[in-house]
Design a protein around this motif. Structure first.
Motif, PDB file in Angstrom:
ATOM      1  N   TRP A  43       8.526   1.248  -2.476  1.00  0.00           N
ATOM      2  CA  TRP A  43       8.097   0.054  -3.220  1.00  0.00           C
ATOM      3  C   TRP A  43       8.853  -0.066  -4.543  1.00  0.00           C
ATOM      4  N   GLN A 263       8.937   7.326   9.020  1.00  0.00           N
ATOM      5  CA  GLN A 263       9.440   5.978   8.757  1.00  0.00           C
ATOM      6  C   GLN A 263       9.739   5.846   7.274  1.00  0.00           C
ATOM      7  N   LYS A 284      14.291   1.623   7.344  1.00  0.00           N
ATOM      8  CA  LYS A 284      14.134   0.198   7.058  1.00  0.00           C
ATOM      9  C   LYS A 284      14.856  -0.043   5.732  1.00  0.00           C
TER      10      LYS A 284
HETATM   11  C1  BGC Z   1       5.179  -0.084   5.110  1.00  0.00           C
HETATM   12  C2  BGC Z   1       5.815   1.273   5.281  1.00  0.00           C
HETATM   13  C3  BGC Z   1       5.248   2.236   4.255  1.00  0.00           C
HETATM   14  C4  BGC Z   1       3.730   2.188   4.220  1.00  0.00           C
HETATM   15  C5  BGC Z   1       3.164   2.982   3.075  1.00  0.00           C
HETATM   16  C6  BGC Z   1       3.677   0.050   5.171  1.00  0.00           C
HETATM   17  O1  BGC Z   1       3.059  -1.186   5.085  1.00  0.00           O
HETATM   18  O2  BGC Z   1       5.641  -0.976   6.109  1.00  0.00           O
HETATM   19  O3  BGC Z   1       7.208   1.167   5.129  1.00  0.00           O
HETATM   20  O4  BGC Z   1       5.644   3.533   4.556  1.00  0.00           O
HETATM   21  O5  BGC Z   1       3.269   0.866   4.116  1.00  0.00           O
HETATM   22  O6  BGC Z   1       3.522   2.459   1.854  1.00  0.00           O
END
Ligand code: BGC
Length: 352
Positions: A43, A263, A284
């Protein structure tokens, strides 16, 4: 020298502002960007990428992080509306908690783009931009099928499941995509889940917290694996939860090391991947998502058509939200250099 540098910087900024399709800097069109938390690496990247790209197009950016606290996020959005922000980009903490504040945005004609996570049950959302979340889960499931050689082995393997926050709509897609691949193997007895914890509720991790995932996994290890039962695989939906699993294993498990998914390609998990402690992570590229959202913002602000490539998948309870889905890619120790280092996402030094 200093003055010249400053003049040059202004010149560059001015050229950037006029050359792009964006607006002129002095118009001071303010875009509100509400991000969930700075606790997770991604983020921070999402926020700073968006800010830089929007500013390069001449927008002023009101970027806020809410420390994973829903009330804080609601009041940040209230302030954005009160301050006259002209468009809101929101990565929600809890998809279902923004209805009231966004009704106000709608009334004032402020468009809303749902960022990465779909905001649920409000007709104030104009567009959604994300990665193909179902494909993220499917990729993790398919990776496990291949790595465990499930179509060829005799007998069965032991697996456990860890997903994310129950208020995050993405979890349904990550879990759904993976389980669509894995459920037939569970039904056929090829995959056994010794803890018996398999429902979406049982495998959730509040706030995607590493510590919470670690605690749950320590309990699983002491209750179901302390007798020497081998753990072959862990379906972990993302890297923050995978890290919790890896921490729990380091202190509480000495058997054959399991295949673990993840991920985001967070730094800590990529290092674990290189060290053989995590088998894969779904990459991603947050730069791609930020760029796409900036394109969307600019299209809305200049009256052009916003880019979308999916008008079927994401119903937020009020109807389908036109979406742009970016493509996720599986990363392992075999391609991480090409995907993460050569692409400029990380430097070699960051992964030491
Ligand atoms: C995101 C992920 C992330 C997770 C925790 C999800 O909504 O798509 O990329 O790892 O939130 O922040």
């Amino acid at each position: 020298m200093k003055k010249r540098l400053v003049t040059t910087m202004f010149a560059v900024a001015a050229v950037a502002a006029t050359m792009s399709t964006g607006v002129m800097a002095d118009d001071a069109h303010v875009i509100g960007v509400a991000m969930p938390t700075q606790d997770l690496q991604r983020w921070n990247q999402d926020g700073s990428n968006m800010k830089a790209e929007l500013e390069a197009k001449g927008y002023t950016v009101d970027l806020q992080y809410a420390g994973n606290d829903v009330t804080t996020q609601v009041s940040q959005i209230e302030n954005m509306i009160a301050n006259g922000d002209e468009l809101l980009v929101i990565a929600s903490i809890e998809g279902d908690s923004l209805g009231t504040v966004l009704a106000d945005a709608k009334e004032k004609g402020i468009p809303v783009i749902s960022y990465d996570r779909l905001i649920m049950n409000t007709d104030a959302v104009s567009y959604y931009a994300t990665f193909d979340n179902y494909l993220v889960g499917k990729t993790q499931g398919e990776f496990l099928v291949n790595a465990l050689d499930l179509d060829n082995i005799e007998g069965s393997v032991n697996m456990e499941i860890v997903t994310g926050d129950p208020g995050d709509n993405n979890v349904n897609f990550f879990y759904g995509g993976a389980m669509d691949v894995l459920q037939p193997y569970i039904d056929a007895g090829k995959i056994v889940i010794p803890s018996g914890q398999v429902s979406k509720e049982e495998v959730a991790t509040v706030n995607w917290s590493t510590e919470t995932a670690q605690q749950r996994f320590e309990n699983i290890l002491s209750s179901y694996y302390a007798d020497g039962t081998v753990l072959n695989a862990v379906l972990a939906s993302n890297d923050s939860t995978a890290l919790g699993v890896e921490n729990a294993l380091a202190a509480n498990y000495t058997g054959e090391y399991p295949i673990i998914t993840g991920q985001d390609c967070d730094v800590a998990n990529t290092i674990n991947m290189v060290n053989g402690l995590q088998a894969m992570s779904v990459f991603k590229d947050t730069r791609t998502l930020a760029s796409k959202v900036v394109e969307m913002v600019d299209a809305i602000m200049t009256g052009a058509e916003a880019p979308v490539n999916d008008t079927e998948t994401y119903d937020n309870g009020t109807g389908i939200i036109p979406s742009f889905l970016c493509e996720p890619v599986a990363v392992t120790v075999d391609n991480y250099k090409e995907m993460l280092v050569d692409s400029g996402y990380y430097t070699e030094d960051e992964l030491k």
